[in-house]
Scaffold this active site. Structure first.
Site, PDB file in Angstrom:
ATOM      1  N   ASP A   1       0.979  -1.539  -0.077  1.00 45.62           N
ATOM      2  CA  ASP A   1      -0.113   0.050   0.332  1.00 45.62           C
ATOM      3  C   ASP A   1       0.927   1.315  -0.034  1.00 45.62           C
ATOM      4  O   ASP A   1       2.092   1.378   0.697  1.00 45.62           O
ATOM      5  CB  ASP A   1      -0.933  -0.086   1.137  1.00 45.62           C
ATOM      6  CG  ASP A   1      -2.122   1.387   1.089  1.00 45.62           C
ATOM      7  OD1 ASP A   1      -2.230   1.364  -0.101  1.00 45.62           O
ATOM      8  OD2 ASP A   1      -2.506   1.069   1.595  1.00 45.62           O
TER       9      ASP A   1
ATOM     10  N   ARG B   1      -0.257   7.598  -2.494  1.00 38.82           N
ATOM     11  CA  ARG B   1       1.047   8.661  -2.189  1.00 38.82           C
ATOM     12  C   ARG B   1       2.011   8.786  -2.421  1.00 38.82           C
ATOM     13  O   ARG B   1       2.810   9.672  -2.080  1.00 38.82           O
ATOM     14  CB  ARG B   1       0.387   8.330  -0.219  1.00 38.82           C
ATOM     15  CG  ARG B   1      -0.841   8.827   0.543  1.00 38.82           C
ATOM     16  CD  ARG B   1      -1.435   8.498   1.853  1.00 38.82           C
ATOM     17  NE  ARG B   1      -1.866   6.745   1.580  1.00 38.82           N
ATOM     18  CZ  ARG B   1      -1.866   5.880   2.152  1.00 38.82           C
ATOM     19  NH1 ARG B   1      -1.265   6.339   4.194  1.00 38.82           N
ATOM     20  NH2 ARG B   1      -2.132   4.605   1.950  1.00 38.82           N
ATOM     21  N   TRP B   2       2.797   7.608  -2.940  1.00 38.63           N
ATOM     22  CA  TRP B   2       4.255   8.528  -3.468  1.00 38.63           C
ATOM     23  C   TRP B   2       4.525   9.020  -4.075  1.00 38.63           C
ATOM     24  O   TRP B   2       5.023   9.809  -4.269  1.00 38.63           O
ATOM     25  CB  TRP B   2       4.667   7.139  -3.092  1.00 38.63           C
ATOM     26  CG  TRP B   2       6.327   7.403  -3.348  1.00 38.63           C
ATOM     27  CD1 TRP B   2       7.137   7.386  -2.996  1.00 38.63           C
ATOM     28  CD2 TRP B   2       6.413   6.941  -5.190  1.00 38.63           C
ATOM     29  NE1 TRP B   2       8.494   7.116  -3.344  1.00 38.63           N
ATOM     30  CE2 TRP B   2       7.909   7.062  -5.144  1.00 38.63           C
ATOM     31  CE3 TRP B   2       6.104   7.184  -6.552  1.00 38.63           C
ATOM     32  CZ2 TRP B   2       8.709   7.725  -6.638  1.00 38.63           C
ATOM     33  CZ3 TRP B   2       6.871   7.310  -7.773  1.00 38.63           C
ATOM     34  CH2 TRP B   2       8.252   7.224  -7.065  1.00 38.63           C
TER      35      TRP B   2
ATOM     36  N   HIS C   1       2.445   3.244  -9.070  1.00 40.79           N
ATOM     37  CA  HIS C   1       2.038   1.768  -9.058  1.00 40.79           C
ATOM     38  C   HIS C   1       3.495   1.591  -9.822  1.00 40.79           C
ATOM     39  O   HIS C   1       3.638   0.006  -9.934  1.00 40.79           O
ATOM     40  CB  HIS C   1       0.497   1.451  -9.843  1.00 40.79           C
ATOM     41  CG  HIS C   1      -0.828   2.051  -9.385  1.00 40.79           C
ATOM     42  ND1 HIS C   1      -0.928   1.897  -7.595  1.00 40.79           N
ATOM     43  CD2 HIS C   1      -1.552   2.713  -9.598  1.00 40.79           C
ATOM     44  CE1 HIS C   1      -1.935   2.164  -7.297  1.00 40.79           C
ATOM     45  NE2 HIS C   1      -2.973   2.434  -8.399  1.00 40.79           N
TER      46      HIS C   1
ATOM     47  N   SER D   1      -8.075  -5.533  -4.799  1.00 45.61           N
ATOM     48  CA  SER D   1      -8.914  -6.229  -4.563  1.00 45.61           C
ATOM     49  C   SER D   1     -10.238  -5.963  -4.916  1.00 45.61           C
ATOM     50  O   SER D   1     -10.262  -4.935  -6.380  1.00 45.61           O
ATOM     51  CB  SER D   1      -8.498  -5.304  -3.375  1.00 45.61           C
ATOM     52  OG  SER D   1      -9.508  -3.820  -3.954  1.00 45.61           O
ATOM     53  N   THR D   2     -11.030  -6.861  -5.201  1.00 43.20           N
ATOM     54  CA  THR D   2     -12.656  -6.229  -5.448  1.00 43.20           C
ATOM     55  C   THR D   2     -13.378  -5.142  -4.989  1.00 43.20           C
ATOM     56  O   THR D   2     -13.847  -4.937  -5.995  1.00 43.20           O
ATOM     57  CB  THR D   2     -13.865  -7.814  -5.050  1.00 43.20           C
ATOM     58  OG1 THR D   2     -13.730  -7.251  -2.963  1.00 43.20           O
ATOM     59  CG2 THR D   2     -13.212  -8.792  -5.260  1.00 43.20           C
TER      60      THR D   2
ATOM     61  N   ARG E   1     -12.332   2.266  -8.053  1.00 41.59           N
ATOM     62  CA  ARG E   1     -11.687   3.284  -8.353  1.00 41.59           C
ATOM     63  C   ARG E   1     -10.942   4.317  -9.623  1.00 41.59           C
ATOM     64  O   ARG E   1     -12.012   3.459 -11.003  1.00 41.59           O
ATOM     65  CB  ARG E   1      -9.869   2.739  -8.701  1.00 41.59           C
ATOM     66  CG  ARG E   1      -9.159   2.924  -7.176  1.00 41.59           C
ATOM     67  CD  ARG E   1      -8.079   2.858  -7.110  1.00 41.59           C
ATOM     68  NE  ARG E   1      -7.461   1.927  -5.244  1.00 41.59           N
ATOM     69  CZ  ARG E   1      -6.736   2.164  -5.099  1.00 41.59           C
ATOM     70  NH1 ARG E   1      -5.517   2.504  -5.558  1.00 41.59           N
ATOM     71  NH2 ARG E   1      -6.254   2.153  -3.417  1.00 41.59           N
TER      72      ARG E   1
ATOM     73  N   LEU F   1      10.426 -20.142  -5.143  1.00 44.54           N
ATOM     74  CA  LEU F   1       9.376 -19.690  -4.273  1.00 44.54           C
ATOM     75  C   LEU F   1       7.899 -19.826  -5.441  1.00 44.54           C
ATOM     76  O   LEU F   1       7.728 -19.827  -6.261  1.00 44.54           O
ATOM     77  CB  LEU F   1       9.880 -18.121  -4.103  1.00 44.54           C
ATOM     78  CG  LEU F   1       8.806 -17.539  -3.431  1.00 44.54           C
ATOM     79  CD1 LEU F   1       8.734 -17.485  -1.683  1.00 44.54           C
ATOM     80  CD2 LEU F   1       8.870 -15.902  -4.191  1.00 44.54           C
TER      81      LEU F   1
ATOM     82  N   ARG G   1       2.143  -4.975   6.354  1.00 43.01           N
ATOM     83  CA  ARG G   1       1.762  -3.723   5.582  1.00 43.01           C
ATOM     84  C   ARG G   1       2.365  -2.650   5.583  1.00 43.01           C
ATOM     85  O   ARG G   1       3.004  -2.132   6.241  1.00 43.01           O
ATOM     86  CB  ARG G   1      -0.512  -4.210   6.028  1.00 43.01           C
ATOM     87  CG  ARG G   1      -0.307  -2.584   5.346  1.00 43.01           C
ATOM     88  CD  ARG G   1      -2.491  -1.965   5.251  1.00 43.01           C
ATOM     89  NE  ARG G   1      -2.633  -1.242   4.228  1.00 43.01           N
ATOM     90  CZ  ARG G   1      -3.980  -1.268   3.763  1.00 43.01           C
ATOM     91  NH1 ARG G   1      -5.262  -2.156   4.873  1.00 43.01           N
ATOM     92  NH2 ARG G   1      -4.900  -0.588   2.949  1.00 43.01           N
TER      93      ARG G   1
ATOM     94  N   ARG H   1      -4.479  -2.195   9.456  1.00 39.86           N
ATOM     95  CA  ARG H   1      -6.347  -2.358   9.118  1.00 39.86           C
ATOM     96  C   ARG H   1      -5.606  -3.833   7.895  1.00 39.86           C
ATOM     97  O   ARG H   1      -5.102  -3.435   7.172  1.00 39.86           O
ATOM     98  CB  ARG H   1      -7.955  -1.553   8.384  1.00 39.86           C
ATOM     99  CG  ARG H   1      -7.058  -0.955   7.048  1.00 39.86           C
ATOM    100  CD  ARG H   1      -8.357  -0.328   6.277  1.00 39.86           C
ATOM    101  NE  ARG H   1      -7.913   1.115   5.508  1.00 39.86           N
ATOM    102  CZ  ARG H   1      -7.546   2.202   5.674  1.00 39.86           C
ATOM    103  NH1 ARG H   1      -7.634   2.742   6.670  1.00 39.86           N
ATOM    104  NH2 ARG H   1      -7.695   3.158   4.342  1.00 39.86           N
TER     105      ARG H   1
HETATM  106  C1  IPE Z   1      -5.585  -2.883   0.208  1.00 38.96           C
HETATM  107  O1  IPE Z   1      -5.359  -1.692  -0.150  1.00 38.96           O
HETATM  108  C2  IPE Z   1      -5.506  -3.028  -1.586  1.00 38.96           C
HETATM  109  C3  IPE Z   1      -4.218  -3.611  -2.254  1.00 38.96           C
HETATM  110  C4  IPE Z   1      -3.087  -3.199  -1.971  1.00 38.96           C
HETATM  111  C5  IPE Z   1      -4.140  -4.054  -3.589  1.00 38.96           C
HETATM  112  P1  IPE Z   1      -6.314  -0.345  -0.327  1.00 38.96           P
HETATM  113  O2  IPE Z   1      -5.484   0.823  -0.390  1.00 38.96           O
HETATM  114  O3  IPE Z   1      -7.077  -0.481  -1.836  1.00 38.96           O
HETATM  115  O4  IPE Z   1      -7.082  -0.364   0.910  1.00 38.96           O
HETATM  116  P2  IPE Z   1      -7.662   0.952   1.824  1.00 38.96           P
HETATM  117  O5  IPE Z   1      -9.340   0.711   0.949  1.00 38.96           O
HETATM  118  O6  IPE Z   1      -6.563   1.264   2.719  1.00 38.96           O
HETATM  119  O7  IPE Z   1      -8.585  -0.068   2.566  1.00 38.96           O
HETATM  120  C1  IPE Z   2      -1.832   0.218  -2.924  1.00 35.70           C
HETATM  121  O1  IPE Z   2      -1.783   1.295  -3.514  1.00 35.70           O
HETATM  122  C2  IPE Z   2      -2.025   0.065  -4.802  1.00 35.70           C
HETATM  123  C3  IPE Z   2      -3.517  -0.547  -4.920  1.00 35.70           C
HETATM  124  C4  IPE Z   2      -4.532  -0.439  -4.001  1.00 35.70           C
HETATM  125  C5  IPE Z   2      -3.518  -1.136  -6.366  1.00 35.70           C
HETATM  126  P1  IPE Z   2      -2.396   2.632  -3.273  1.00 35.70           P
HETATM  127  O2  IPE Z   2      -3.081   3.338  -5.003  1.00 35.70           O
HETATM  128  O3  IPE Z   2      -3.624   1.985  -2.289  1.00 35.70           O
HETATM  129  O4  IPE Z   2      -2.022   4.135  -3.144  1.00 35.70           O
HETATM  130  P2  IPE Z   2      -2.336   4.591  -1.395  1.00 35.70           P
HETATM  131  O5  IPE Z   2      -2.957   4.162  -0.279  1.00 35.70           O
HETATM  132  O6  IPE Z   2      -3.824   5.636  -1.671  1.00 35.70           O
HETATM  133  O7  IPE Z   2      -1.154   5.621  -0.587  1.00 35.70           O
HETATM  134 MG    MG Z   3      -4.137   2.496  -0.628  1.00 36.86          MG
END
Ligand code: IPE
Ligand code: IPE
Ligand code: MG
Length: 238
Positions: free
Chosen positions: A15, A19-20, A32, A60-61, A66, A128, A185, A191
């Protein structure tokens, strides 16, 4: 004294890509892209240090909610990963395995075919086992498992009395694999966001504020070191 062991199975919620990107004045999809590079580094390292299963949360589902441009970017990155690894497969040690609902109509047919192809050509690899969670939701996984159990009861392959924790686990996407020992995480969120709810019941959790694109081998090793210091009890008194 009890032997201090490297975890057999590590799960990661990757995750913080968005933000990065924001911190670096870049579009989210650039975050990404950088995150995929981190993933390649961590897979290689995990294989080198003898971890047997690495499960990462890639999509995720809930991530379908997005903006379309971001969803398209994530699918494109997954396709690129598959194409590159299909090409490299003969020289690689990694066994690729997708978890999540890859048979959903949301998944483009050619992407599904590439996923199945990479699984097939790496299925006998001895390194692996890399589980990529794509279109994965823990509740969705449990519901799909229940439906498959119900269908097997109807077909008389099993009967109701046979259902126990072991049998149920086998119907999950992780099948016969051991549960994760350690779940990491990144990004500071505390969470699990619908990741492996059944499998993580006795896993050790490690949270770091490091954003996934900046996560390194050193950060990964810190998590492993912390894991080695934990005392796992599994409900027992010692
Ligand atoms: C969880 O991250 C899903 C993945 C890392 C693929 P999210 O960024 O979607 O989770 P929430 O919305 O902060 O809980
Ligand atoms: C995790 O990074 C990748 C996916 C959920 C696909 P995020 O895109 O959720 O990054 P933040 O949480 O918005 O920073
Ligand atoms: Mg995220």
């Amino acid at each position: 004294m009890e032997e201090i062991k490297t975890p057999i199975h590590v799960a990661i919620i990757m995750d913080g890509n968005g933000r990065w990107a924001k911190e670096n004045n870049l579009p989210r999809n650039a975050g990404h892209r950088k995150g995929t590079k981190t993933l390649e580094t961590i897979i290689k390292h995990a294989n080198q240090i003898g971890i047997q299963y690495l499960t990462v949360y890639a999509f995720s589902t809930e991530n379908w909610n997005r903006p379309q441009n971001e969803v398209d970017g994530l699918i494109k990155l997954f396709r690129k990963y598959l194409d590159e690894h299909i090409k490299k497969a003969p020289r690689e040690e990694i066994r690729f395995n997708a978890i999540g609902d890859i048979f959903s109509p949301n998944i483009p047919k050619e992407l599904r075919e590439k996923i199945l192809h990479l699984q097939e050509i790496t299925k006998d690899k001895k390194g692996l086992c890399f589980n990529m969670a794509f279109n994965y939701g823990g509740r969705d996984e449990i519901i799909r498992a229940c439906k498959n159990i119900a269908s097997d009861i109807k077909l008389k392959h099993i009967d109701c009395e046979m259902i126990n924790e072991d049998l149920f686990s086998q119907y999950l996407d992780t099948g016969h694999q051991p549960d994760p020992d350690l779940m990491i995480r990144t990004s500071g969120e505390i969470r699990t966001s619908n990741f492996l709810p059944w499998q993580l019941t006795y896993s050790e959790f490690y949270f770091t504020t490091c954003l996934w694109p900046e996560f390194t081998i050193e950060e990964f090793n810190l998590a492993i070191d912390e894991y080695k210091r934990r005392k796992r009890r599994f409900g027992k008194s010692e």
